[in-house]
Design an enzyme around this catalytic site. Structure first.
Site, mmCIF file in Angstrom:
data_model
loop_
_atom_site.group_PDB
_atom_site.id
_atom_site.type_symbol
_atom_site.label_atom_id
_atom_site.label_comp_id
_atom_site.label_asym_id
_atom_site.label_seq_id
_atom_site.Cartn_x
_atom_site.Cartn_y
_atom_site.Cartn_z
ATOM 1 N N HIS A 120 -2.111 -9.493 0.329
ATOM 2 C CA HIS A 120 -3.178 -9.463 -0.171
ATOM 3 C C HIS A 120 -3.063 -10.830 -1.293
ATOM 4 C CE1 HIS A 120 -6.219 -8.259 -3.333
ATOM 5 N NE2 HIS A 120 -6.718 -7.399 -2.471
ATOM 6 N N ASP A 195 4.384 -3.679 -2.561
ATOM 7 C CA ASP A 195 3.169 -3.314 -3.019
ATOM 8 C C ASP A 195 2.463 -2.289 -1.953
ATOM 9 O OD1 ASP A 195 0.217 -3.203 -2.975
ATOM 10 O OD2 ASP A 195 0.003 -5.353 -2.541
ATOM 11 N N GLN A 198 -1.867 0.177 0.251
ATOM 12 C CA GLN A 198 -2.439 0.806 1.292
ATOM 13 C C GLN A 198 -1.592 1.775 1.798
ATOM 14 O OE1 GLN A 198 -5.541 0.339 1.901
ATOM 15 N NE2 GLN A 198 -6.018 -1.677 0.902
ATOM 16 N N LYS A 221 -7.826 3.876 -5.075
ATOM 17 C CA LYS A 221 -7.838 3.943 -3.521
ATOM 18 C C LYS A 221 -7.372 5.304 -2.931
ATOM 19 C CE LYS A 221 -6.672 -1.137 -2.975
ATOM 20 N NZ LYS A 221 -8.017 -1.513 -2.408
ATOM 21 N N CYS A 360 -9.510 -10.613 0.800
ATOM 22 C CA CYS A 360 -8.551 -11.199 -0.069
ATOM 23 C C CYS A 360 -7.163 -11.283 0.489
ATOM 24 C CB CYS A 360 -8.307 -10.261 -1.253
ATOM 25 S SG CYS A 360 -9.780 -9.672 -2.136
HETATM 26 C C1 LIG Z 1 -2.165 -4.389 -0.046
HETATM 27 C C2 LIG Z 1 -3.097 -4.703 -1.261
HETATM 28 N N1 LIG Z 1 -2.447 -5.132 -2.436
HETATM 29 C C3 LIG Z 1 -3.301 -5.171 -3.390
HETATM 30 C C4 LIG Z 1 -4.400 -4.854 -3.657
HETATM 31 C C5 LIG Z 1 -5.093 -4.923 -4.890
HETATM 32 O O1 LIG Z 1 -5.653 -3.685 -5.253
HETATM 33 P P1 LIG Z 1 -6.558 -3.889 -6.876
HETATM 34 O O2 LIG Z 1 -7.761 -4.641 -6.450
HETATM 35 O O3 LIG Z 1 -6.707 -2.228 -7.033
HETATM 36 O O4 LIG Z 1 -5.695 -4.255 -7.707
HETATM 37 C C6 LIG Z 1 -5.182 -4.531 -2.451
HETATM 38 C C7 LIG Z 1 -6.712 -4.202 -2.524
HETATM 39 O O5 LIG Z 1 -7.313 -4.072 -1.518
HETATM 40 C C8 LIG Z 1 -4.594 -4.138 -1.244
HETATM 41 O O6 LIG Z 1 -5.058 -3.722 -0.109
#
Ligand SMILES: Cc1ncc(COP(=O)(O)O)c(C=O)c1O
Length: 403
Positions: A120, A195, A198, A221, A360
């Site tokens: 992301h 990270d 997900q 999420k 993203c």
């Molecule tokens: C793999 C991953 N990392 C980071 C994020 C960023 O999450 P947030 O927008 O809650 O900061 C997302 C959001 O979809 C994501 O899918």
């Protein structure tokens, strides 16, 4: 899946029974954000009616209640991922967690950071910014199944200071071998960041077992409120990290010529904390525990298999996710030459909510999928096979009308 009753579960989520565009809602945009159960919605109301005050500061009884609510939430969330409470920092979301680490660790000219093609933007951009300070940033490649090149990690370059990787990709659905990657990072003397935005909502994540130094996820999420996220920082690496936000309640003492900071987590939680969010996320964790993460994982697996099998019947579908041996609940696709936004718009008219665009993850979508965007359905444990069947039927109908 002992005692798993999806119909009963759905009754806990009021929004799922509200029509959209005159149709029953089929909410298949869970990778963007999840819906909330009554336990969280009512709990937040309870918080403001009974517990609200500024925590950790005032000593009156109500402030003590707010402090207890905040502290207990931290304890619950720590237990949920097998961490200690003093390893849990509350942040706004995964994005803030990654930015925090990128600005709080010391990086010097010549250091190297390895992120990946699957990330992301929030796990690319904060590291890319460090290039201005002379830090090298590698982007680890993927193979044709969108599995990461593990050979890269086996021969990490000497100056690698940090390896960062998503547990599950939000586009390809690949579940990465983060345990192996963390081990290889440590063997090369590097730190490991995972990270888990997900993965934590969908599977049992044990930070001690994974062995990462840092791990982040977003409360919204996983049934929690918006605006609260978690950064796990292993006790072993906390020493020497510098705060990137300065202000109230993150200090031990302030003299005009000398400041002493608190320890983690307080040092990274400057200003009035999001107690409502932490409390709500604590209730979300209670709810997930009650259902059981193993039940959630098993049910979602059968749901995902149903989706991929049913999709085989749709003519003209290009599927970009699920190729890896280890896949999650993400289903990224395009339908013939239709633009993904058009597909999302047409599904919306049927009450089916999906996402479309780059998700993203523009470098991955453009360079590896070679498209200008995809449509994406993403599941959670309150979805049903009949919702998936509706989704598949709608794709077939769109094909007939517009294909
Ligand atoms: C793999 C991953 N990392 C980071 C994020 C960023 O999450 P947030 O927008 O809650 O900061 C997302 C959001 O979809 C994501 O899918």
């Amino acid at each position: 899946m002992q005692g798993f009753d999806v119909d009963a579960i759905r009754k806990d989520f009021p929004i799922l029974s509200k029509p959209v565009n005159g149709k029953m809602l089929a909410y298949l945009d869970n990778a963007a954000t999840s819906q909330k159960p009554l336990a969280v919605i009512d709990g937040i109301k309870y918080f403001y009616e009974n517990l609200n005050a500024n925590p950790m500061r005032s000593i009156h009884s109500l402030a003590e209640k707010a402090t207890v609510a905040y502290t207990e939430a931290r304890e619950k969330i720590a237990k949920f991922i097998n961490a200690s409470p003093d390893e849990i920092v509350f942040v706004r979301n995964s994005t803030e967690a990654i930015n925090l680490v990128s600005m709080s660790l010391e990086f010097n000219r010549g250091d190297r950071i390895a992120t990946t093609y699957l990330e992301h933007h929030s796990n690319i951009l904060p590291w890319m910014r460090l290039k201005d300070a002379g830090v090298d940033v590698d982007i680890v490649d993927v193979d044709e199944n969108f599995d990461l090149d593990l050979e890269y990690y086996k021969e990490l370059k000497e100056n690698t200071k940090l390896v960062t990787v998503s547990h599950e990709s939000n586009v390809s659905g690949t579940i990465n071998d983060v345990k192996i990657i963390s081990r290889l990072a440590h063997e090369a003397g590097a730190l490991a960041f995972v990270d888990a935005a997900q993965s934590v909502p969908h599977m049992k994540v044990d930070v001690k077992n994974l062995g990462a130094d840092f791990l982040c996820f977003s409360g919204h999420k996983m049934l929690g409120p918006l605006g609260i996220g978690v950064l796990y920082i292993s006790r072993d690496v906390q020493y020497g990290m510098m705060p990137f936000l300065l202000g109230g309640e993150m200090i031990r003492s302030v003299k005009l010529d000398k400041v002493e900071y608190q320890d983690v987590p307080a040092v990274f939680e400057a200003g009035t904390q999001n107690v409502e969010g932490a409390y709500g996320l604590g209730l979300a964790v209670d709810y997930l525990n009650q259902i059981g993460m193993q039940n959630i994982e098993a049910y979602e697996k059968s749901l995902t298999n149903h989706l991929y099998k049913a999709a085989e019947e749709v003519y003209g579908l290009s599927v970009y996710s699920g190729r890896s041996r280890n896949r999650g609940t993400i289903f990224s696709f395009n339908l013939k030459s239709l633009h993904p936004h058009d597909v999302a718009y047409l599904l919306d008219k049927e009450g089916i909510a999906i996402r479309s665009g780059f998700h993203c993850a523009q470098p991955f979508v453009e360079d590896k999928l070679h498209v200008e965007g995809t449509a994406r359905a993403s599941l959670y444990f309150y979805n049903t096979k009949s919702e998936i069947d509706r989704f598949i039927k709608s794709l077939t109908d769109i094909n007939t009308t517009y294909g």
